[in-house]
Structures are given as C-alpha cells and as structure tokens.
Design an enzyme around this catalytic site. Structure first.
Site, short mmCIF file in Angstrom:
data_model
loop_
_atom_site.label_atom_id
_atom_site.label_comp_id
_atom_site.label_asym_id
_atom_site.label_seq_id
_atom_site.Cartn_x
_atom_site.Cartn_y
_atom_site.Cartn_z
N GLY A 64 7.31 5.05 7.86
CA GLY A 64 6.77 6.61 8.06
C GLY A 64 7.06 7.17 9.47
O GLY A 64 8.12 6.74 9.86
N GLY A 94 3.96 4.76 13.59
CA GLY A 94 4.63 3.38 13.82
C GLY A 94 4.23 2.74 15.15
O GLY A 94 3.93 1.29 15.25
N LYS A 115 0.84 -1.14 0.11
CA LYS A 115 -0.10 0.17 0.14
C LYS A 115 0.89 1.25 -0.02
O LYS A 115 1.56 1.49 0.97
CB LYS A 115 -0.87 -0.07 1.40
CG LYS A 115 -1.79 1.23 1.27
CD LYS A 115 -2.45 1.54 2.60
CE LYS A 115 -1.42 2.64 3.26
NZ LYS A 115 -1.89 3.93 2.76
N GLU A 139 11.46 16.39 14.60
CA GLU A 139 11.95 16.12 13.09
C GLU A 139 11.33 17.12 12.41
O GLU A 139 10.13 17.10 11.97
CB GLU A 139 11.50 14.67 12.67
CG GLU A 139 12.07 14.06 11.50
CD GLU A 139 11.51 13.03 10.99
OE1 GLU A 139 10.42 12.79 11.12
OE2 GLU A 139 12.08 12.09 10.19
N CYS A 199 14.25 10.77 5.50
CA CYS A 199 14.60 10.09 7.13
C CYS A 199 15.80 10.35 7.71
O CYS A 199 15.86 10.84 8.68
CB CYS A 199 14.00 8.56 7.23
SG CYS A 199 14.79 7.58 6.20
N GLU A 230 10.32 1.34 9.98
CA GLU A 230 11.37 2.20 9.76
C GLU A 230 10.98 3.74 9.83
O GLU A 230 10.13 4.08 9.04
CB GLU A 230 11.65 1.99 8.06
CG GLU A 230 12.52 0.72 7.97
CD GLU A 230 13.93 0.92 8.36
OE1 GLU A 230 14.58 1.65 8.21
OE2 GLU A 230 14.22 -0.23 9.07
#
Ligand code: NAD
Length: 483
Positions: free
Chosen positions: A231, A236, A180, A384, A287, A253
């Site tokens: 994501g 997560g 997906k 972030e 990331c 991840e």
C-alpha cells in the site's frame, strides 16, 4: 462451487462471505462496494469486526502445526490446485474484478492468470538448509522454519495479483494466513476464498474483508507473527510502528516515483509506445509505473510528439467496453487527488502535450495526460501521482539526469532506454532502486526479487529472498563430543 449471484431488495449483489476456519460466514457489519465506472454502489459484503478477526487468527493458529509439518512438495499440491481454480474461474472472477476495480476486462483476465502462474512459479523455488561447518569436531546447520500466522494486507490497484504473491509465499513456506483485501476492492478476493474453501485444510487460509481499522487490528494482534503490507508509504509507516509493539516480522511493498531515463540514441517512435504503456496501463495505478520521463534534449521534441500521438490511441471508458484501453480511477479519493494534481500542474504553467481535461461524465474517468515544462520541485515531479498523468522532463547531461532521478525518498524501480543496452545498464546500475530495468519497465517474475529501496519498502517479495522472509533462520550447532 461459488454461491450463485444474489441480489438484495436494493438491487445490490450480496453473494459474498468471509472465509474463517474453512467456513463461508457473514458478519454483523457490511461494506458497500462502488463500481468506479458509474460511481454507484453495486454490491455489499460482510465487514469483519474484532471478534471475527480473533476467530480467524485462532483458526490460523490451530491449523499451523499440521500445515507446517507438511513438506514443500505436499504444500505445492494444494497451491497448484488453487492456481487451477483461478484459471478455471478466471471469467467469473475477471467480471467481478472489473466491476469493482475498473480495469478493462481482458486486463482482469490477465491479472488472474498471472496470479496463477506466479503462484506456480514460486513453488519451483527450492528452500534448503545450509551446512555452515561439518568437520570432525562440529556440525553447524542453518535451517529455515515457518514463522506461524501471516497477516496479509493488500491495496486496490491489483487486488488479486498483489494477494497471490504474499499468500503463496506464506503458504508454500509453511505458514497459515489471515488475508485482508482493500475495502475498495474486497469482492474478487472474497470470491477466491469461497472457491478455495474446500481445497486447503480448515483454517490454513482465512479471508476477512473490512475497513482500515481491521488492518490496524491485524498489525496489533498478538496472534499474528508477520505482516505483509502492500500500500502507500504513509500507511506503511503506521504499519511498521504498530508491528513494533509485538516485534512482528514485516514486509512493506510501498509506493514509487519511478524515473525512466531516455538516452540520446533511441528511436523515439519505437520507445514511445513502450514508455506510454509502462506509465499509463491500469490508468497509472501501478506501484512500478513510469512516473517521470527524463528525455535527452536530442530526442526530447520527437519523444514528446510520439508520446502525445500514443495517448490519442488509448480510449478511456468502462472496462466492459471492448474498445476501452484505460478504465476509471478506482475510487473517489484517488480521483480527487489526481484531478487536483492535474489542476495544480496546469496552474503552474505546464505545457499539456495530451489530455489535461476531465470528462464531465459519471464515473471516475480521467484522460491520459502528458505534461512538460514543469519545475523539478513541482508536485507532479515530487509526489507519487498514481494516476494517468506523467511529466516529460528534458536533460542534457546523463549525470544530471541520474541526480534528478535519484533525488527522491522513493526507490521502487526505474529504467534506462538506449540503442546500446550495455551503455544503459551501466547507468541503470546507479539508480537508487530495488529494480533497475534496461529497455523495459514493469517486468517481474516469481524467481526475481522485487521490492523497494528507501521509502518504497522493506524487504522483497518473490524468489528465495522473498520466501525466506516468511521463515525464521534457525542454527543447529552440534559439538561432536559425547558428554
Ligand atoms: P493504503 O495504504 O491506503 O491501503 C492499503 C491497505 O492498507 C488497505 O487494505 C487498507 O485498508 C489498509 N490500511 C489502511 N490503514 C491501515 C492501518 N493503519 N493499518 C493497517 N492497514 C491499513 O494504499 P492504497 O491506496 O490501497 O494503495 C495505493 C498505494 O499502494 C500506492 O502508493 C501504490 O504505489 C502502493 N502499491 C505498492 C505496491 C508495491 O508492490 N510496492 C503495489 C501496489 C500498490
């Protein structure tokens, strides 16, 4: 062959379909996809509902016995065909990727070619069973068997590259797949589904686009044995909690807040372009981008000047303009978040070294922004940013720099920069991260494990360790005694 480009009466591209059991199919619902360079919807694709997901999972389950019975060498042949198709169709796919994601066209081409080479790279990794004991009395073997159906959920910043890693890991190790893509960037992934439809046996690869709820249904689905999720940390955590109900295997991840520690002996003019690239390529939506720069006081002023000079060379614009080096932010939500962060940073007295102003043009454009004189507990240091703003922070003592670099719940990667690579390596080894680089940042390869420490993830992708996370260890213990 891919479907010809179709345009509906509203002028939207509609030549997209889901891939379920080897067939290109539509769905009852649809998803609108926005070009971030204009802020306007340019395409519409099918959005899978629960019944579509059920069909995809059932197809993947049916395909599993035959696919898992093939050897690694046999499965490699299919993966190599897929890699060749990616390369052949790179121009068409890159066009679509830039249109939906925003990155400069050449970077889209690079992403697709990299997905192809990483895919081939993974098929070079040998997974073999291990003999733990073999003596007169007993033989104990450790084998690795595929898990079953892997559900793969991907984000919008590098949709092809981040799909290829888990997709090939799952397929090569004998699993079948339901993939997906992000609702913001579903199109290039769906197009790949169409291109590989007749390569893999029916049901081995299924691709379903849809909203966040579709991701949640996948994590809950009893027919899925493993989730690979790439994501944000917040999602997560939800994924892991949801997978607990069926004890699915999970690889996460997640986000990062990578620090780059620049020691006192570097040439700032040499380091600045490399650091800038690592912080700003893809408009910082990476990331493992450099998200905090800790500069030794001896080179701090010169590094700030050199970074600001570099920022002026990076032209922001539409990814289809050959002059563009930085495209727009991929979606409105992320754009608003980054604008808010820039405003918060300025309000709190930061010195802006470059950028800082938001262009008043259509599309989600933000100029590359470097700031300094920010507090260690400010949002720009703690959060972030996932966008084109990076703080430069001064340090005097390496121990203090390490403490500040490690003072975070993130732990994806980090780097140390020095004229003396071994001096830097000793410091880098103390970063609490999944990958610590020296005199480089963002270097990954199919044979090198990648993933996050702390809240940046669970498990690893790539290499032996990543591939084995798609397999169940099985011990065969034989007592060599007739009974
Ligand atoms: P996101 O978490 O919002 O969405 C990622 C995917 O999860 C999308 O496909 C989304 O539809 C799906 N999703 C949303 N809610 C879900 C739920 N409850 N259950 C299951 N699936 C759900 O992340 P994003 O904004 O698309 O991506 C940006 C983030 O991804 C950043 O934090 C970035 O650092 C991280 N990222 C990490 C890596 C890595 O390798 N560590 C790589 C790229 C991006």
């Amino acid at each position: 062959m891919a479907q010809a480009q179709l345009v509906d009466t509203a002028g939207l591209r509609t030549d997209f379909s889901l891939l379920i059991e080897g067939e290109s199919v539509g769905a009852q619902d649809t998803l609108d996809v926005i070009n971030p360079a204009t802020g306007k919807v340019f395409a519409r694709c099918p959005a899978a509902g629960r019944a579509d997901l059920d069909r995809a999972v059932a197809a993947a389950r049916r395909a599993f016995p035959a696919w898992s019975a093939l050897s690694f060498q046999e499965r490699t042949l299919f993966i190599k065909q897929m890699a060749a198709i990616l390369r052949t169709n790179a121009p068409e796919l890159a066009e679509l990727l830039t249109r939906e994601q925003g990155k400069p066209l050449q970077q889209s081409v690079d992403e697709i070619n990299r997905a192809a080479s990483q895919s081939e790279g993974m098929t070079q990794i040998v997974i073999s069973s291990e003999t733990i004991t073999d003596d007169a009395e007993r033989r104990i073997e450790l084998r690795y068997v595929p898990l079953g159906v892997a559900g793969i959920i991907t984000p919008w910043n590098a949709p092809i590259n981040l799909a290829a890693g888990p997709l090939v890991s799952a397929l090569y190790t004998g699993n079948t797949v339901v993939l997906k893509p992000s609702p913001y960037t579903p199109l290039s992934t769906l197009k790949i589904g169409e291109l590989i439809r007749d390569v893999f046996p029916r049901g081995v690869v299924n691709i379903v686009a849809g909203g966040d709820a579709l991701g949640q249904w996948m994590t809950e689905h009893p027919g899925i044995d493993k989730i690979s999720f790439t994501g944000s940390v917040a999602t997560g955590k939800k994924v892991m909690a949801s997978c607990a109900s069926t004890l699915k295997r999970v690889t996460l991840e997640l986000g990062g807040n990578d620090a780059a520690i620049v020691l006192d002996d570097v040439d700032p003019k040499v380091v600045a372009p490399k650091l800038f690239f690592a912080g700003f390529v893809n408009s910082g939506q990476v990331c493992m981008a450099v998200k905090r720069i800790y500069a030794h006081e001896k080179i701090y002023d010169a590094l700030c000047t050199a970074l600001a000079e570099e920022a002026r060379k990076w032209i922001v614009g539409d990814g289809f303009d050959p002059a563009t080096k930085l495209g727009p932010i991929q979606n409105r939500m992320q754009y608003d978040k980054v604008v808010d962060l820039i405003n918060d940073t300025k309000r709190n007295g930061a010195r802006v070294l470059a950028g800082g102003e938001i262009p008043q043009t259509p599309g989600y454009f933000i100029n590359p922004t470097l700031v300094t004189d920010v507090a260690e507990n400010s949002r720009i240091v703690r959060e972030e940013q996932f966008g084109p703003i990076v703080p430069v922070l001064k340090f005097t003592d390496v121990e203090d720099a390490l403490r500040r670099a490690n003072d975070t719940r993130y732990g994806l990667s980090g780097s140390v920069w020095s004229r003396d690579p071994e001096r830097a390596a000793a410091i880098a080894a103390r970063l609490e991260v999944g990958t610590a680089w020296v005199n480089q940042h963002r270097a990954t390869a199919a044979n090198v494990p990648f993933g996050g420490a702390k809240e940046s993830g669970m498990g690893r992708v790539y290499a032996d360790i990543g591939l084995k996370s798609y397999m169940e260890p099985r011990v065969i213990s034989v007592l060599k005694q007739p009974v």
